[in-house]
Enzyme design. Sequence first.
Site, short mmCIF file in Angstrom:
data_model
loop_
_atom_site.label_atom_id
_atom_site.label_comp_id
_atom_site.label_asym_id
_atom_site.label_seq_id
_atom_site.Cartn_x
_atom_site.Cartn_y
_atom_site.Cartn_z
N ARG A 162 54.51 7.58 -0.30
CA ARG A 162 53.67 8.49 -1.35
C ARG A 162 52.67 7.10 -1.89
NH1 ARG A 162 55.10 11.86 0.68
NH2 ARG A 162 55.11 13.80 0.07
N SER A 237 52.29 18.13 -6.95
CA SER A 237 53.12 17.34 -7.71
C SER A 237 52.53 16.10 -8.67
CB SER A 237 54.41 16.97 -6.75
OG SER A 237 54.55 18.61 -5.95
N GLU A 333 52.39 10.58 -9.78
CA GLU A 333 51.70 10.64 -8.37
C GLU A 333 50.68 11.05 -8.21
OE1 GLU A 333 53.64 13.25 -4.96
OE2 GLU A 333 51.68 13.78 -4.56
#
Length: 337
Positions: A162, A237, A333
């Site tokens: 990520r 998320s 995130e």
Amino acid sequence: LKSRKNVQLKKYNSLGVEALAAKMLFIQSEKDLLGIEELINPDRLFILGEGTNTLFSKDFEGSIVKVEIRGLEYKNVDENRCLATIGAGENWHQFVTDSLDKGLQGLENLSLIPGSVGAAPIQNIGAYGVEVSELIDFVEGYNLVDGRFEKFNRADCGFRYRSSMFKEQRRDQFIISRVGFSLNRNWSDLEASYKSLSTYLDQNGIKNPSPLQLSKAVVQIRKSKLPDPNKIGNAGSFFKNPVVNLKKFEELKKRFPGIPGFETEPGKVKLFAAWLIEQSGWKGKDLGKVGVHQDQALVLVNKGGAKGIEIYELSQKLKADIRKNFDILLEEEVRIL
Ligand SMILES: Cc1cc2nc3c(=O)[nH]c(=O)nc-3n(C[C@H](O)[C@H](O)[C@H](O)COP(=O)(O)OP(=O)(O)OC[C@H]3O[C@@H](n4cnc5c(N)ncnc54)[C@H](O)[C@@H]3O)c2cc1C
């Protein structure tokens, strides 16, 4: 170059929150990028794709550069590989579908991830056992610091879980204009080992799935599990899954015998942020107009008419509780502005 002042951002973010941008520039070609550094204040700049991973917690006083560069070309490299070169402003899932329709393999596990092509390398999007960095050949864009175009090969993009150098060192300094993907013209082994995917295939009697079948399975699973941002505002998320060292994991296990985690590299264990949130009693809980999704504890939702700051405050409450209960600091995130 198209630009507007005092733009309402509600339709430009999947959380569906209202906020004003002082200025918005719409980039439709590489030509629009040349000299753009003269038109913006680099300290108050945000590069926007489709806004599916962004929270506007308040009005944005600077300039928003919205990337709308289109175009898709396929070029066969040899009998096995095809290079797809695509504009950053194209929609990710449409590209995935188009490549599969052309009989190309590689992107099937990444079906139905919302957002633009240009944002895909930023946080190295991933799902069902595949990360986009595995397919990327090059990333091209405009360097705002030097005012010039640059092209990076996959190995130079600093891809990690990520993350990438575009999200870190080059954050807000590099406007991705085009991305090249190396796709397979012939395929043999597909990635179908991810638990929920293999279960779905088994249950539907699909053995040796084709890339298209795998994509359809991923789409079905995602539709059944994740809230559709067109129906209820969300940004997927909200937090990353935290990684702790083995010693910390053993300590946690003594206190919470059921805690799930898996070793990603020797001595490092990835935990599930959703589990930590659920254990802290937040799953399905509301706080005014915002809440934690009833099926997906990692997804924060705008139940209608919420302000960005309310989502932000909820996220901070979750973080504080996870810290108190597990001594773990969750990392967002979603990009918060
Ligand atoms: C329901 C849902 C499910 C999701 N599932 C997943 C998933 O399975 N896996 C996953 O990895 N993500 C997932 N996401 C997150 C999101 O889809 C990805 O992060 C996506 O890549 C964001 O694209 P975007 O165009 O909307 O980015 P934006 O929100 O517009 O921008 C995100 C970041 O990228 C930067 N950026 C965007 N475009 C450019 C550009 N052209 N040049 C430079 N910087 C740029 C922005 O500055 C910002 O920092 C999900 C989101 C939702 C809403």
